[in-house]
Design a protein around this motif. Sequence first.
Motif, short mmCIF file in Angstrom:
data_model
loop_
_atom_site.label_atom_id
_atom_site.label_comp_id
_atom_site.label_asym_id
_atom_site.label_seq_id
_atom_site.Cartn_x
_atom_site.Cartn_y
_atom_site.Cartn_z
N TYR A 1 46.18 -2.01 19.43
CA TYR A 1 46.90 -3.26 19.67
C TYR A 1 45.98 -4.41 20.07
O TYR A 1 46.44 -5.45 20.52
CB TYR A 1 48.01 -3.04 20.70
CG TYR A 1 49.06 -2.12 20.14
CD1 TYR A 1 50.00 -2.57 19.22
CD2 TYR A 1 49.07 -0.76 20.47
CE1 TYR A 1 50.93 -1.72 18.66
CE2 TYR A 1 50.00 0.10 19.91
CZ TYR A 1 50.93 -0.39 19.01
OH TYR A 1 51.84 0.46 18.44
N ALA A 2 44.68 -4.24 19.90
CA ALA A 2 43.73 -5.29 20.24
C ALA A 2 42.85 -5.63 19.04
O ALA A 2 42.59 -4.78 18.19
CB ALA A 2 42.85 -4.86 21.41
N THR A 3 42.41 -6.86 19.00
CA THR A 3 41.47 -7.30 17.96
C THR A 3 40.11 -7.64 18.56
O THR A 3 39.23 -8.12 17.86
CB THR A 3 42.02 -8.52 17.22
OG1 THR A 3 42.32 -9.56 18.16
CG2 THR A 3 43.28 -8.15 16.45
N ALA A 4 39.95 -7.40 19.86
CA ALA A 4 38.67 -7.61 20.53
C ALA A 4 38.68 -6.86 21.86
O ALA A 4 39.74 -6.63 22.44
CB ALA A 4 38.40 -9.10 20.77
N PHE A 5 37.50 -6.47 22.31
CA PHE A 5 37.30 -5.89 23.64
C PHE A 5 36.42 -6.84 24.44
O PHE A 5 35.39 -7.32 23.94
CB PHE A 5 36.57 -4.54 23.56
CG PHE A 5 37.44 -3.35 23.26
CD1 PHE A 5 38.71 -3.48 22.73
CD2 PHE A 5 36.96 -2.07 23.51
CE1 PHE A 5 39.49 -2.36 22.45
CE2 PHE A 5 37.73 -0.95 23.23
CZ PHE A 5 39.00 -1.09 22.71
N ILE A 6 36.81 -7.12 25.67
CA ILE A 6 35.95 -7.84 26.60
C ILE A 6 35.69 -6.89 27.76
O ILE A 6 36.62 -6.42 28.41
CB ILE A 6 36.58 -9.15 27.09
CG1 ILE A 6 36.85 -10.07 25.89
CG2 ILE A 6 35.67 -9.84 28.10
CD1 ILE A 6 37.52 -11.39 26.25
N VAL A 7 34.41 -6.61 27.99
CA VAL A 7 34.03 -5.55 28.92
C VAL A 7 33.27 -6.14 30.09
O VAL A 7 32.13 -6.61 29.95
CB VAL A 7 33.17 -4.48 28.21
CG1 VAL A 7 32.94 -3.29 29.13
CG2 VAL A 7 33.84 -4.02 26.91
N PHE A 8 33.90 -6.12 31.25
CA PHE A 8 33.28 -6.59 32.48
C PHE A 8 32.51 -5.44 33.14
O PHE A 8 32.67 -4.28 32.75
CB PHE A 8 34.35 -7.13 33.42
CG PHE A 8 34.82 -8.52 33.08
CD1 PHE A 8 34.30 -9.62 33.75
CD2 PHE A 8 35.77 -8.73 32.09
CE1 PHE A 8 34.72 -10.91 33.43
CE2 PHE A 8 36.21 -10.00 31.77
CZ PHE A 8 35.67 -11.10 32.45
N PRO A 9 31.69 -5.74 34.14
CA PRO A 9 30.98 -4.67 34.84
C PRO A 9 31.92 -3.58 35.35
O PRO A 9 32.99 -3.87 35.89
CB PRO A 9 30.31 -5.41 36.01
CG PRO A 9 30.05 -6.78 35.45
CD PRO A 9 31.26 -7.07 34.61
N GLY A 10 31.51 -2.34 35.14
CA GLY A 10 32.34 -1.22 35.55
C GLY A 10 31.53 0.07 35.54
O GLY A 10 30.31 0.06 35.33
N GLY A 11 32.23 1.17 35.76
CA GLY A 11 31.58 2.47 35.87
C GLY A 11 31.81 3.35 34.66
O GLY A 11 31.86 2.88 33.52
N TYR A 12 32.00 4.65 34.90
CA TYR A 12 32.10 5.61 33.81
C TYR A 12 33.26 5.29 32.86
O TYR A 12 33.11 5.37 31.64
CB TYR A 12 32.30 7.02 34.37
CG TYR A 12 31.05 7.64 34.97
CD1 TYR A 12 29.79 7.35 34.49
CD2 TYR A 12 31.17 8.55 36.02
CE1 TYR A 12 28.66 7.92 35.04
CE2 TYR A 12 30.04 9.14 36.58
CZ TYR A 12 28.78 8.82 36.09
OH TYR A 12 27.67 9.41 36.64
N GLY A 13 34.43 4.95 33.41
CA GLY A 13 35.57 4.67 32.55
C GLY A 13 35.32 3.48 31.65
O GLY A 13 35.66 3.49 30.46
N THR A 14 34.71 2.44 32.22
CA THR A 14 34.38 1.25 31.44
C THR A 14 33.38 1.59 30.34
O THR A 14 33.52 1.15 29.19
CB THR A 14 33.82 0.16 32.36
OG1 THR A 14 34.79 -0.14 33.37
CG2 THR A 14 33.48 -1.10 31.59
#
Length: 247
Positions: free
Chosen positions: A159-172
């Motif tokens: 359901y997305a056409t883009a990912f925006i990835v902020f700082p995170g850990g293993y799940g990110t």
Amino acid sequence: MAADAPTPPDRPLARSLTEDELLFDRFATDAERQRADALKISDSWRVLRIMGEFVWGFDNLASIKDGVSIFGSARTKPDERYYRDAVAVAQLLAAHKIPVITGGGPGIMEASNRGAKEAGGQSVGCNIELPFEQGNNPYLTKNLLFKFFFVRKTMFVKYATAFIVFPGGYGTMDELFEALTLIQTGKVKSFPVILFGRTYWEGMVDWLSRTVAGAGNIDAGDLTLFHVTDDAEEAVRLVLDARAKRT
């Protein structure tokens, strides 16, 4: 001589196993497995539960068109820079009528849902059953609770056409590298994967460039599958530019 049986890992007391644990964990005790009828928790019957969760997820998210999935740490606090940046990014997306999809929990997820909801946009949370509940954040216009991680992850992509990835850990990192793998292998059409926070991501990008690509384990072109930015407006512009190219 037979090999020693593996020792079951220590578990906190007074909690039930999640569905993912029951599916994969051979250390589940009889007492843990007796929480449901034996037939209904056998692997063959569990397939139907998995199918049902896919159908339920598809039905509930069918109205979400061309969203953006935003990922990041659940530990980010409201007074931190990346929380404020996530709010700003989501507000800009909502201004362009773009639904925001997150894991529905605290931290960056909360910030993104907050920005979307406060700007009058669609704010979707796809939460997950965990051994200890993380709970929904209060900024959701639609929220779902999944039992299986792999079903939930499908929704983030579908359901997305883009990912925006902020700082995170293993799940990110899991969400990030799964997206890059799907694009690299041609399992999905290429879509923007935007890493937000140059200082945070520069070490990983350097490692990918020098070590992984240097060893020939990825091609130089694979390093172009993602973008890095510190600017909310640039992140949203990358999303909009990719949309314009598709139409």
